[in-house]
Design an enzyme around this catalytic site. Structure first.
Site, PDB file in Angstrom:
ATOM      1  N   GLY A 361       0.824  -1.206   0.000  1.00 43.79           N
ATOM      2  CA  GLY A 361       0.000   0.000   0.000  1.00 43.79           C
ATOM      3  C   GLY A 361       0.847   1.240   0.000  1.00 43.79           C
ATOM      4  N   GLY A 363       0.649   5.248   1.495  1.00 44.74           N
ATOM      5  CA  GLY A 363      -0.055   6.194   2.357  1.00 44.74           C
ATOM      6  C   GLY A 363       0.624   7.542   2.370  1.00 44.74           C
ATOM      7  N   GLY A 364       0.111   8.431   3.236  1.00 45.21           N
ATOM      8  CA  GLY A 364       0.673   9.765   3.320  1.00 45.21           C
ATOM      9  C   GLY A 364       2.100   9.767   3.832  1.00 45.21           C
ATOM     10  N   GLY A 366       4.418   7.121   3.272  1.00 44.00           N
ATOM     11  CA  GLY A 366       5.361   6.328   2.511  1.00 44.00           C
ATOM     12  C   GLY A 366       4.730   5.045   1.983  1.00 44.00           C
ATOM     13  CB  VAL A 368       3.571  -0.610   3.570  1.00 46.28           C
ATOM     14  CG1 VAL A 368       3.825  -1.809   4.488  1.00 46.28           C
ATOM     15  CG2 VAL A 368       3.344   0.643   4.393  1.00 46.28           C
ATOM     16  CE  LYS A 383       3.962   3.135   6.971  1.00 52.48           C
ATOM     17  NZ  LYS A 383       2.932   3.886   7.703  1.00 52.48           N
ATOM     18  CG  ASP A 479      -2.255   8.553  11.919  1.00 53.58           C
ATOM     19  OD1 ASP A 479      -3.312   9.197  11.719  1.00 53.58           O
ATOM     20  OD2 ASP A 479      -1.530   8.156  10.999  1.00 53.58           O
TER      21      ASP A 479
END
Length: 681
Positions: A361, A363-364, A366, A368, A383, A479
């Protein structure tokens, strides 16, 4: 008389060279290039015997060769003069190429057949960019089509290996790529070819405008064109091509390995098959190695010396290349964290060079990747995030190692870290079933029953109770959201991604004044003061709880394209007595109403705008275990947006301007996000 002889000699050269040019009807054939009037730049040149040499042995070079006149690739519709109705024309290409170096199997980069709006590619870079694009222009602004024959694997461009053929459109990230080779006409079996085998090979590129399909076929020289193409891509070139485009070749060198990229012959045709190449008229590739000597010693001794020098240089080169490829950032203060530090080389091999095939995936913070550590056969998730080593990295690593000591069945284990150049790599325990958000928003995933969601929410609540009260320090996650809740092989919820977490001792107060987290999960007081506390985690947990129960994002759009805050939307249902209507419609009413009522009311209670009105995580566990009943919400419970406007001047306009997504407003490990000015500072 002399002029007549000269004219006759010129005609013979043109006929013997096999050059036929008809730019007007878009059809030509070069049987060698001795008499060809190509547009050349860089180190590209035509050898005395008619070979087109795109690159030589020099370091960091590019070479381009284009047919001198542009060709009309679009034809306007017969029913309208609107240029938008123009249709790409069919075309066919055939060429013979060879990639050679002094060292068999060791070459630098490759070459590409190119269709571009200009023949001037002088701004393009060598090496990995193949002379097509450059580092500041990684995606072309003008239309460009290329078929790359690449002998180097570049992870950034998602190359599949170091011997592939790819179709590129406006970018060096191929739309489709495959291992170089061909399918046998006899049995359909795939036969691999090595592009840098030093042997000539033939390529066919065919575009059928009627079905909008681009085929690329590769085969050894003089083998008939295979019936099954290597690559076949559905693509409408009408949306890509300009009216007039140039056709030609580009190649580049990048290492200290001298590489020659040759084109022996080339034919092209619009609206029909390319003229066949006559192999008897193609120029011969130069001899590799020294000429035969009459005496054995005259051959053996120089050859042995040359091989020895080559071996030494290759060993030095490999050592330096290997060292640079796997270089890490290590400082003296990291010695105490040694057991928690992973070698970059181990992570590189575990993820197969951070291959796109292993990408889990983006994400904001970085990307993974899934990996398997060879030494222990342990599956991990790695990550990759950026960091600035000058801004608090020592404190961050210390907290990473501390978080690595957390042990709870509902936490995704943070195993350690690695630092390399401007990159930080965090290594987590791998979760087979991925993140919870995929089961909420991905239509290809089965919808979870409410009882399953209830259990997963309780798993997350249990982990937060451990973080807030039961570990040796207080850990604020900062988060909490569905995409950071992972599911193991038994669908047990595990809270993960501690990239924003902060630790402090029991009985003390956190001092951080940076707003970090994900929009939609941020408590109003966090925006105002910048101070994260366990109660700001409780607020985010409340929003997460409503997100899972309702199957909706924290900030979404209504039919009139106005943005809707999930907490306010559920609150309206609660006030109107229709709170069960807020449950995810995917469940189609098939759920336990008591469980649904607990989740929705508890979500509103945890997301109460004032921190004093929120329960602790210990109370939350008692409500979820039904040891206590959830208290009724106060009639004065104001909406999230109203309280935010009252407490934070301008906050309402700020949140409403944010997109309805999981966009995070800080990156790890450095809190370089929005900092809220404090009174008296």
């Amino acid at each position: 008389m002399q002029s007549l002889l000269a004219l006759g000699l010129l005609l013979l050269l043109r006929l013997d060279g096999g050059v036929a040019v008809a730019a007007e009807d878009g059809r030509f054939a070069y049987q060698g290039f001795a008499a060809a009037n190509l547009t050349l730049d860089g180190v590209a040149a035509v050898t005395p015997n008619g070979l087109l040499l795109l690159t030589d042995t020099e370091y960091q070079t590019t070479g381009h060769a284009f047919h001198p006149a542009p060709l009309r690739f679009l034809e306007s519709s017969t029913t309208t003069t609107n240029s938008a109705a123009a249709m790409a024309r069919s075309f066919s290409v055939s060429f013979v190429f060879a990639i050679r170096s002094r060292y068999d199997g060791l070459t630098s980069y490759g070459l590409a057949f190119v269709v571009a709006p200009t023949s001037n590619l002088s701004a393009a870079e060598s090496g990995r960019y193949l002379g097509l694009l450059n580092g500041t222009n990684g995606t072309a602004s003008d239309p460009i089509l290329a078929v790359e024959l690449d002998t180097i694997m570049d992870v950034e461009f998602r190359d599949i290996n170091s011997n592939h053929v790819g179709i590129d459109v406006n970018s060096l990230i191929s739309r489709q790529a495959k291992q170089a080779g061909y399918y046998s006409d006899e049995n359909g079996a795939f036969q691999e070819l090595r592009l840098n085998s030093r042997q000539p090979m033939q390529v066919w590129v065919d575009y059928d405008a009627q079905v909008r399909r681009l085929n690329v076929t590769l085969a050894p020289v003089q083998l008939p064109k295979p019936k099954i193409p290597l690559l076949s891509e559905l693509i409408d070139l009408s949306l890509i091509m300009a009216d007039k485009m140039y056709v030609g070749f580009s190649a580049s060198g990048g290492w200290g390995v001298g590489t020659h990229h040759y084109v022996l012959g080339w034919s092209f045709s619009l609206d029909g098959p390319a003229p066949p190449l006559d192999f008897s008229k193609l120029p011969v590739l130069p001899r590799l190695g020294p000429k035969p000597q009459s005496k054995i010693l005259d051959v053996v001794l120089p050859l042995a010396a040359t091989l020895l020098v080559i071996a030494m240089l290759a060993a030095i080169f490999f050592f330096l290349w290997h060292r640079r490829r796997f270089a890490e950032v290590r400082e003296d203060w990291e010695d105490e964290f040694g057991p928690h530090r992973f070698a970059y080389k181990d992570l590189f091999h575990a993820t197969e060079g951070f291959s796109g095939m292993n990408l889990l995936g983006v994400g904001g913070f970085g990307r993974v990747y899934r990996g398997v550590l060879y030494a222990s056969n342990l599956e991990v998730a790695v990550k990759r995030v950026s960091h600035d080593s000058k801004q608090g990295i020592r404190e961050f690593i210390a907290e990473v190692v501390s978080i690595g000591r957390l042990r709870h069945r509902n936490l995704a284990q943070l195993l350690g870290y690695c630092r390399r150049k401007g990159e930080l790599l965090l290594v987590y325990e791998y979760m087979e079933n991925g993140s919870l958000d995929k089961y909420l928003y991905n239509k290809n995933k089965p919808a979870l029953h409410l009882s399953e969601r209830y259990r997963i929410i309780r798993d997350v609540a249990s982990s937060l109770l451990y973080l807030h009260e039961e570990w040796e320090q207080i850990v604020i996650h900062r988060d909490i959201k569905a995409s950071n809740v992972l599911l193991d092989s038994r669908m047990i919820g595990r809270l993960g991604d501690f990239g924003l977490a902060r630790l402090y001792d029991h009985g003390t107060v956190t001092t951080t004044t940076h707003v970090v987290g994900t929009m939609g999960y941020l408590a109003p007081e966090l925006i105002r003061t910048g101070k994260a506390t366990p109660l700001t985690d409780v607020f985010a947990f409340g929003v997460f709880l409503l997100e899972v129960a309702c199957g909706r994002r924290p900030i979404g759009s209504s039919k009139d394209i106005t943005q809707v805050v999930l907490v306010d939307w559920v609150l309206e249902h609660h006030r109107s007595g229709s709170i069960l209507d807020a449950v995810d419609p995917c469940l189609m009413g098939n759920f336990n109403t008591e469980e649904a009522s607990i989740l929705l009311k508890l979500g509103l209670l945890c997301a109460y705008p004032s921190p004093t009105g929120r329960p602790s995580m210990r109370k939350v566990m008692q409500y979820l275990d039904r040891d206590q009943s959830i208290p009724d919400l106060s009639p004065t419970y104001a909406s999230y947006s109203t309280i935010a406007m009252m407490q934070n001047e301008g906050f309402d306009s700020y949140i409403m301007s944010c997109p309805p997504s999981n966009t995070s407003i800080s990156i790890v490990p450095v809190e370089s996000s929005v900092e809220i000015p404090q009174e008296g500072r």
